[in-house]
Write a protein that holds these residues in place. Structure first.
Motif, PDB file in Angstrom:
ATOM      1  N   LEU A  86      -1.854  -0.314 -10.157  1.00  0.00           N
ATOM      2  CA  LEU A  86      -1.673   0.901  -9.361  1.00  0.00           C
ATOM      3  C   LEU A  86      -0.229   1.360  -9.429  1.00  0.00           C
ATOM      4  O   LEU A  86       0.690   0.538  -9.535  1.00  0.00           O
ATOM      5  N   PRO A  87       0.017   2.683  -9.360  1.00  0.00           N
ATOM      6  CA  PRO A  87       1.388   3.191  -9.422  1.00  0.00           C
ATOM      7  C   PRO A  87       2.246   2.621  -8.295  1.00  0.00           C
ATOM      8  O   PRO A  87       1.866   2.689  -7.118  1.00  0.00           O
ATOM      9  N   ALA A  88       3.367   2.054  -8.642  1.00  0.00           N
ATOM     10  CA  ALA A  88       4.242   1.414  -7.652  1.00  0.00           C
ATOM     11  C   ALA A  88       4.913   2.469  -6.771  1.00  0.00           C
ATOM     12  O   ALA A  88       5.341   3.518  -7.243  1.00  0.00           O
ATOM     13  N   GLY A  89       4.989   2.159  -5.487  1.00  0.00           N
ATOM     14  CA  GLY A  89       5.750   2.990  -4.559  1.00  0.00           C
ATOM     15  C   GLY A  89       5.099   4.301  -4.167  1.00  0.00           C
ATOM     16  O   GLY A  89       5.745   5.150  -3.551  1.00  0.00           O
ATOM     17  N   VAL A  90       3.824   4.491  -4.496  1.00  0.00           N
ATOM     18  CA  VAL A  90       3.140   5.748  -4.180  1.00  0.00           C
ATOM     19  C   VAL A  90       2.297   5.573  -2.915  1.00  0.00           C
ATOM     20  O   VAL A  90       1.502   4.650  -2.812  1.00  0.00           O
ATOM     21  N   ARG A  91       2.514   6.473  -1.972  1.00  0.00           N
ATOM     22  CA  ARG A  91       1.703   6.511  -0.759  1.00  0.00           C
ATOM     23  C   ARG A  91       0.789   7.738  -0.829  1.00  0.00           C
ATOM     24  O   ARG A  91       1.088   8.710  -1.513  1.00  0.00           O
ATOM     25  N   VAL A  92      -0.315   7.667  -0.123  1.00  0.00           N
ATOM     26  CA  VAL A  92      -1.240   8.793  -0.069  1.00  0.00           C
ATOM     27  C   VAL A  92      -1.647   9.031   1.381  1.00  0.00           C
ATOM     28  O   VAL A  92      -1.471   8.163   2.244  1.00  0.00           O
ATOM     29  N   GLN A  93      -2.207  10.190   1.635  1.00  0.00           N
ATOM     30  CA  GLN A  93      -2.619  10.586   2.984  1.00  0.00           C
ATOM     31  C   GLN A  93      -4.028  11.174   2.908  1.00  0.00           C
ATOM     32  O   GLN A  93      -4.241  12.354   3.168  1.00  0.00           O
ATOM     33  N   PRO A  94      -5.008  10.365   2.539  1.00  0.00           N
ATOM     34  CA  PRO A  94      -6.336  10.901   2.230  1.00  0.00           C
ATOM     35  C   PRO A  94      -7.042  11.472   3.450  1.00  0.00           C
ATOM     36  O   PRO A  94      -6.865  11.007   4.575  1.00  0.00           O
ATOM     37  N   ILE A  95      -7.860  12.496   3.185  1.00  0.00           N
ATOM     38  CA  ILE A  95      -8.571  13.195   4.252  1.00  0.00           C
ATOM     39  C   ILE A  95     -10.054  13.256   3.908  1.00  0.00           C
ATOM     40  O   ILE A  95     -10.440  13.268   2.730  1.00  0.00           O
ATOM     41  N   ASP A  96     -10.873  13.305   4.927  1.00  0.00           N
ATOM     42  CA  ASP A  96     -12.321  13.366   4.758  1.00  0.00           C
ATOM     43  C   ASP A  96     -12.722  14.756   4.270  1.00  0.00           C
ATOM     44  O   ASP A  96     -12.369  15.769   4.885  1.00  0.00           O
ATOM     45  N   THR A  97     -13.467  14.805   3.179  1.00  0.00           N
ATOM     46  CA  THR A  97     -13.900  16.082   2.622  1.00  0.00           C
ATOM     47  C   THR A  97     -14.701  16.890   3.638  1.00  0.00           C
ATOM     48  O   THR A  97     -14.610  18.119   3.670  1.00  0.00           O
ATOM     49  N   PRO A 147      -5.317  11.342   8.483  1.00  0.00           N
ATOM     50  CA  PRO A 147      -4.761  10.791   9.710  1.00  0.00           C
ATOM     51  C   PRO A 147      -3.617   9.809   9.510  1.00  0.00           C
ATOM     52  O   PRO A 147      -2.834   9.587  10.432  1.00  0.00           O
ATOM     53  N   GLU A 148      -3.510   9.215   8.297  1.00  0.00           N
ATOM     54  CA  GLU A 148      -2.503   8.180   8.077  1.00  0.00           C
ATOM     55  C   GLU A 148      -1.907   8.303   6.676  1.00  0.00           C
ATOM     56  O   GLU A 148      -2.616   8.641   5.722  1.00  0.00           O
ATOM     57  N   VAL A 149      -0.629   7.991   6.576  1.00  0.00           N
ATOM     58  CA  VAL A 149       0.017   7.819   5.269  1.00  0.00           C
ATOM     59  C   VAL A 149      -0.063   6.339   4.929  1.00  0.00           C
ATOM     60  O   VAL A 149       0.445   5.495   5.669  1.00  0.00           O
ATOM     61  N   ARG A 150      -0.720   6.028   3.806  1.00  0.00           N
ATOM     62  CA  ARG A 150      -0.993   4.635   3.443  1.00  0.00           C
ATOM     63  C   ARG A 150      -0.480   4.355   2.032  1.00  0.00           C
ATOM     64  O   ARG A 150      -0.441   5.235   1.179  1.00  0.00           O
ATOM     65  N   THR A 151      -0.141   3.097   1.781  1.00  0.00           N
ATOM     66  CA  THR A 151       0.209   2.713   0.423  1.00  0.00           C
ATOM     67  C   THR A 151      -1.075   2.482  -0.373  1.00  0.00           C
ATOM     68  O   THR A 151      -2.131   2.153   0.191  1.00  0.00           O
ATOM     69  N   LEU A 152      -0.980   2.628  -1.688  1.00  0.00           N
ATOM     70  CA  LEU A 152      -2.148   2.367  -2.525  1.00  0.00           C
ATOM     71  C   LEU A 152      -2.623   0.915  -2.429  1.00  0.00           C
ATOM     72  O   LEU A 152      -3.836   0.663  -2.382  1.00  0.00           O
ATOM     73  N   PRO A 153      -1.719  -0.086  -2.382  1.00  0.00           N
ATOM     74  CA  PRO A 153      -2.210  -1.459  -2.196  1.00  0.00           C
ATOM     75  C   PRO A 153      -2.982  -1.654  -0.890  1.00  0.00           C
ATOM     76  O   PRO A 153      -3.960  -2.409  -0.856  1.00  0.00           O
ATOM     77  N   GLU A 154      -2.563  -0.974   0.183  1.00  0.00           N
ATOM     78  CA  GLU A 154      -3.309  -1.071   1.439  1.00  0.00           C
ATOM     79  C   GLU A 154      -4.733  -0.551   1.271  1.00  0.00           C
ATOM     80  O   GLU A 154      -5.703  -1.183   1.712  1.00  0.00           O
ATOM     81  N   LEU A 155      -4.856   0.592   0.637  1.00  0.00           N
ATOM     82  CA  LEU A 155      -6.177   1.174   0.431  1.00  0.00           C
ATOM     83  C   LEU A 155      -6.995   0.347  -0.554  1.00  0.00           C
ATOM     84  O   LEU A 155      -8.219   0.236  -0.407  1.00  0.00           O
ATOM     85  N   ALA A 156      -6.313  -0.236  -1.538  1.00  0.00           N
ATOM     86  CA  ALA A 156      -7.016  -1.121  -2.471  1.00  0.00           C
ATOM     87  C   ALA A 156      -7.572  -2.332  -1.739  1.00  0.00           C
ATOM     88  O   ALA A 156      -8.692  -2.789  -2.018  1.00  0.00           O
TER      89      ALA A 156
END
Length: 249
Positions: A148-159, A184-193
């Motif tokens: 996964l891309p290092a240091g990238v955070r995402v803020q996913p939303i429900d479609t 609702p949250e800014v998360r790291t990709l490893p957290e979501l993984a």
């Protein structure tokens, strides 16, 4: 009864928008290359005049990262002007004016085309959908190690929440650029993984990988995020539960 066109109305977002508008009592015309009776090729501009005749508004959800969104939008705008459509609603992405990514540049170009069209318009920008994050993680999990891309955070939303907002906006008057919608949250990709692996019952090492390029640097800086507009309600874990707890095994 209001007649509303939804481009890309058979897609992930467009189908939800269509369902909400019909539930609210609107007549909805679904535009896609294969949808009948309004089979429209936006890139060629074919079928648009018939589809737009008598329409009160358009929700433009059709898009592709393979290019051509500006051409499609040009055909749609010109046909909407010929038909006298009073309101065009467009879904865009947070950061299209800040990130040097080809797809984002085209999305920002389309925004400008709509703003300059002379039509009544509304533009909503959102952060990435849960569905996109899931696709990224599913693809990465096909390997023994999740890269996964290092240091990238995402803020996913429900479609579904985005669909609710678009249905609300198109039922109202043109509003210009409306406030962004972020998850609702800014998360790291490893957290979501980690959440994905737990939900799917898998075990994979997660390895951050540094990438090159200005676009990647922009993502590391969080130019695609809108933490001040964290208005979404559904967390990524909630979304995974709706996908039967074990998506893409």
């Amino acid at each position: 009864m209001t007649t509303i066109l939804v481009t890309g109305g058979t897609g992930t977002l467009g189908s939800l928008v269509t369902a909400r508008l019909r539930a609210a009592g609107h007549e909805v015309r679904v535009l896609s290359r294969h949808a009948q009776p309004y089979a429209v090729d936006l890139r060629q501009g074919t079928g648009l005049d018939a589809a737009l005749a008598g329409a009160d508004a358009v929700v433009h959800c059709a898009t592709t990262p393979r290019g051509g969104d500006d051409t499609a939008a040009g055909h749609l705008i010109e046909a909407a002007k010929r038909a006298g459509v009073p309101h065009l609603v467009y879904i865009s992405i947070v950061g299209v004016d800040r990130l040097p990514l080809g797809y984002y540049k085209v999305k920002r170009k389309v925004e400008g085309m709509i703003e300059d069209s002379g039509l009544g318009w509304t533009v909503l920008r959102t952060t990435q959908f849960h569905d996109l994050v899931l696709t990224i993680l599913q693809t990465s999990a096909k390997l023994p190690v999740m890269l996964l891309p290092a240091g990238v955070r995402v803020q996913p939303i429900d479609t579904a929440e985005v669909a609710d907002r678009l249905a609300e906006l198109v039922a109202g008057p043109p509003a210009g650029r409306v406030p962004d919608m972020g998850g609702p949250e800014v998360r790291t990709l490893p957290e979501l993984a980690g959440a994905f692996l737990h939900a799917t019952g898998r075990r994979r090492p997660v390895v951050p990988v540094r990438l090159a390029g200005m676009a990647y640097a922009g993502f590391r800086r969080g130019l695609h995020l809108t933490p001040d507009r964290a208005v979404g309600k559904g967390a990524f874990e909630d979304f995974l539960v709706t996908r039967a707890g074990r998506p893409g095994r």
